[in-house]
Design a protein around this motif. Structure first.
Motif, PDB file in Angstrom:
ATOM      1  N   GLU A 250      14.930 107.064 -34.573  1.00 17.26           N
ATOM      2  CA  GLU A 250      13.944 107.807 -35.388  1.00 17.26           C
ATOM      3  C   GLU A 250      12.853 108.328 -34.467  1.00 17.26           C
ATOM      4  N   ASP A 251      12.614 109.657 -34.519  1.00 11.49           N
ATOM      5  CA  ASP A 251      11.634 110.250 -33.598  1.00 11.49           C
ATOM      6  C   ASP A 251      10.193 110.060 -34.080  1.00 11.49           C
ATOM      7  N   GLU A 252       9.978 109.792 -35.365  1.00 13.51           N
ATOM      8  CA  GLU A 252       8.615 109.558 -35.854  1.00 13.51           C
ATOM      9  C   GLU A 252       8.272 108.089 -35.659  1.00 13.51           C
ATOM     10  N   GLN A 253       7.292 107.835 -34.810  1.00 17.03           N
ATOM     11  CA  GLN A 253       6.964 106.472 -34.387  1.00 17.03           C
ATOM     12  C   GLN A 253       6.599 105.558 -35.557  1.00 17.03           C
TER      13      GLN A 253
END
Length: 401
Positions: free
Chosen positions: A8-11
């Motif tokens: 997942e690129d959204e932290q």
């Protein structure tokens, strides 16, 4: 502890998911983009992969395609995360091999439920595989045990002298004089009576016992031929079939030479019969073996010609002396023109290559007349005689047939 990989690129979303799953007792790993996630999947082989669809550079579809293309990761359970619930996107993912979809925002129960569902399915597949593997191992072992029992049975029969060699005359088509005999094995079982080779030869082949049995036939036939020659029946020849396993023995020619020397039989009195299939398995090796046998002085015959891989090229390459026409062509030789044309062509071709021709399965006078008309050299079949025990065959020799 089950391993879960979250790509997942959204932290914030990634950390929340990792926190939730860790609290549920999973061993979790996070990756912030598709490339990192792909590397983590290959190196760690997680039990389930949770992957966002929309990511820069390598998106979720690209990750899934790469995983499914790799045999090591092709079956890893894969669940997509998406902020969209469009049917086309879901269809695309499922076609690529995704196992499930979670639409953002989702609850903890939905996340854990999706993972649990994948794990249960994976465990069911693994259990089924283990069951099948256990069953397969049992079947293989059972088959091996049965083959060993068959081999023991055949070996015991040989020790108890239940096997016999019968001899079928091969006679000159023009004169009717016996020129040679084909040695054929029979099993005289104490309870089942005479057993056809068709019932036990395949088992002997499968167990490897055919090598020992074939050598016994060779020794017995050569010894019997020596007895007949000592009795005054000179010029007679015996034909012995070689199985595939026998033919591929590295010491075949030296073993044949040893048997002939021990018995005192002239090599010219022995003919070895081979089937067509042996000639195409390993041509260079087969030619070398045949040349070694020929150097001993024995004759070589190609059996059942026309039923397998018949080729003019190997007739020219291999050092054959005799060509045997299969009985399936002879049996219908007087009905219609097809078989008649084939047999006529085989005889003419063989003679042009300086090969002697033997016709198998001759049962009628009409068949004999046809073969005589087209100059076939030798015939073999029930018209003259069925296979006989040695004593009965000798009576034919004494009668001058």
């Amino acid at each position: 502890m089950k391993k879960i990989l979250v790509i997942e690129d959204e932290q914030i979303i990634r950390e929340n998911i990792l926190k939730l799953l860790k609290a549920e007792g999973f061993d979790v790993t996070g990756a912030e983009n598709g490339a990192q996630g792909l590397n983590a999947a290959v190196s760690n082989l997680p039990d389930v992969i949770i992957c966002d669809v929309m990511m820069p550079e390598l998106d979720g579809y690209g990750v899934l395609m790469a995983l499914r293309a790799n045999p090591v990761t092709a079956t890893l359970p894969f669940v997509f995360l998406t902020g969209k619930a469009e049917r086309s996107e879901m269809r695309q993912g499922m076609e690529l091999g995704a196992d499930d979809y979670l639409t953002k925002p989702f609850t903890k129960a939905e996340l854990v439920g999706a993972i649990s569902s994948r794990l249960k399915k994976q465990e069911a597949v693994a259990e089924q595989y283990n069951t099948l593997r256990t069953q397969s191992c049992a079947l293989i072992q059972d088959a091996a045990d049965k083959l060993e029992q068959i081999k023991t049975s055949l070996s015991g029969a040989l020790e108890r002298e239940e096997f016999q060699v019968y001899y079928q005359p091969q006679v000159n088509v023009q004169t009717g004089k016996i020129m040679s005999a084909e040695a054929l094995i029979r099993w005289l079982h104490p309870e089942k009576g005479l057993i056809s080779p068709a019932k036990f030869i395949p088992s002997a082949e499968a167990t490897g016992f055919i090598v020992q049995l074939g050598e016994w036939v060779l020794q017995t036939a050569c010894r019997q031929m020596q007895v007949w020659q000592n009795a005054g029946f000179s010029g007679l020849r015996v034909a012995v079939n070689l199985s595939a396993r026998q033919f591929h023995q590295p010491d075949l020619s030296s073993r044949v030479a040893q048997i002939l020397a021990e018995i005192g039989l002239e090599p010219s009195s022995l003919e070895l019969e081979l089937t067509e299939s042996l000639m195409v398995e390993d041509a260079p090796s087969a030619i070398a073996t045949l040349q070694q046998l020929k150097s001993l002085g024995v004759s070589i015959s190609i059996d059942d010609f026309g039923t397998g891989y018949s080729s003019l090229s190997y007739l020219a390459q291999y050092p054959f002396d005799t060509l045997k026409i299969d009985r399936c062509f002879i049996s219908n030789i007087t009905h219609g023109c097809t078989n008649a044309a084939i047999v006529k062509a085989i005889i003419e071709m063989a003679h042009s290559l300086c090969l002697e021709v033997v016709a198998e399965g001759v049962e009628t006078e009409a068949e004999k007349d046809f073969l005589g008309r087209y100059k076939c050299d030798t015939m073999q079949g029930y018209l003259f005689s069925p296979p006989l025990p040695a004593g009965d065959f000798e009576q034919l020799l004494v009668a001058g047939k």
